[in-house]
Scaffold this active site. Sequence first.
Site, mmCIF file in Angstrom:
data_model
loop_
_atom_site.group_PDB
_atom_site.id
_atom_site.type_symbol
_atom_site.label_atom_id
_atom_site.label_comp_id
_atom_site.label_asym_id
_atom_site.label_seq_id
_atom_site.Cartn_x
_atom_site.Cartn_y
_atom_site.Cartn_z
ATOM 1 N N HIS A 127 3.311 -9.407 -10.111
ATOM 2 C CA HIS A 127 4.470 -9.895 -10.532
ATOM 3 C C HIS A 127 5.398 -9.031 -11.090
ATOM 4 C CE1 HIS A 127 3.706 -14.271 -11.135
ATOM 5 N NE2 HIS A 127 2.426 -13.962 -11.910
ATOM 6 N N CYS A 188 8.602 -10.162 -6.469
ATOM 7 C CA CYS A 188 10.000 -10.958 -6.431
ATOM 8 C C CYS A 188 10.808 -9.905 -6.729
ATOM 9 C CB CYS A 188 9.731 -11.759 -7.631
ATOM 10 S SG CYS A 188 8.609 -13.383 -7.233
#
Length: 222
Positions: A127, A188
């Site tokens: 993450h 991301c």
Amino acid sequence: MLKKTIAIIILIIGLLLIFSPFIKNGIVKYMSGHETIEQYKASDIKKNNEKDATFDFESVQLPSMTSVIKGAANYDKDAVVGSIAVPSVDVNLLVFKGTNTANLLAGATTMRSDQVMGKGNYPLAGHHMRDESMLFGPIMKVKKGDKIYLTDLENLYEYTVTETKTIDETEVSVIDNTKDARITLITCDKPTETTKRFVAVGELEKTEKLTKELENKYFPSK
């Protein structure tokens, strides 16, 4: 009396809205930092690697207060299959077998059921939080030549970063297996909703037996 009760409820809700990001980050920081690889044995890692795992990419969402609380209760300690360290950007996380919401809140996660450290392509997801010092946020600062270390408590695998790039989320071929031994780190490109992914690729430079000295050097207790 009713007005006073309503005012108290509104105040509590307001305080929760203000402090929820700090609470959320605190939970994730605890989940990803309170356990280290030294709490496991090589036999534990080997046993965990033999277990089935889920790779539920579609269910993974941006960390919310609800998902973080659920993840804190549900992440699987028996899914730990190793540890990753990237000293240049201060990353030191457990590696979990299987990509799902709970595991991603506690460390890096494997992305294929057949991946093996030191052989072929070893992709890991992580993450990118708003607090970019957490989980895989620091990976955005990785540069060519930086070292990446993996361990399964039997061997230490040393990789050198050869490429960094931003790709579309549909370019899933980056996790496919390869003939050459490499590691692929994926996160991301920003901590908010996005269709882009940042990728760092490293080539395997060296494999050696993990000694206590090497473990303390690259995977110290926190």
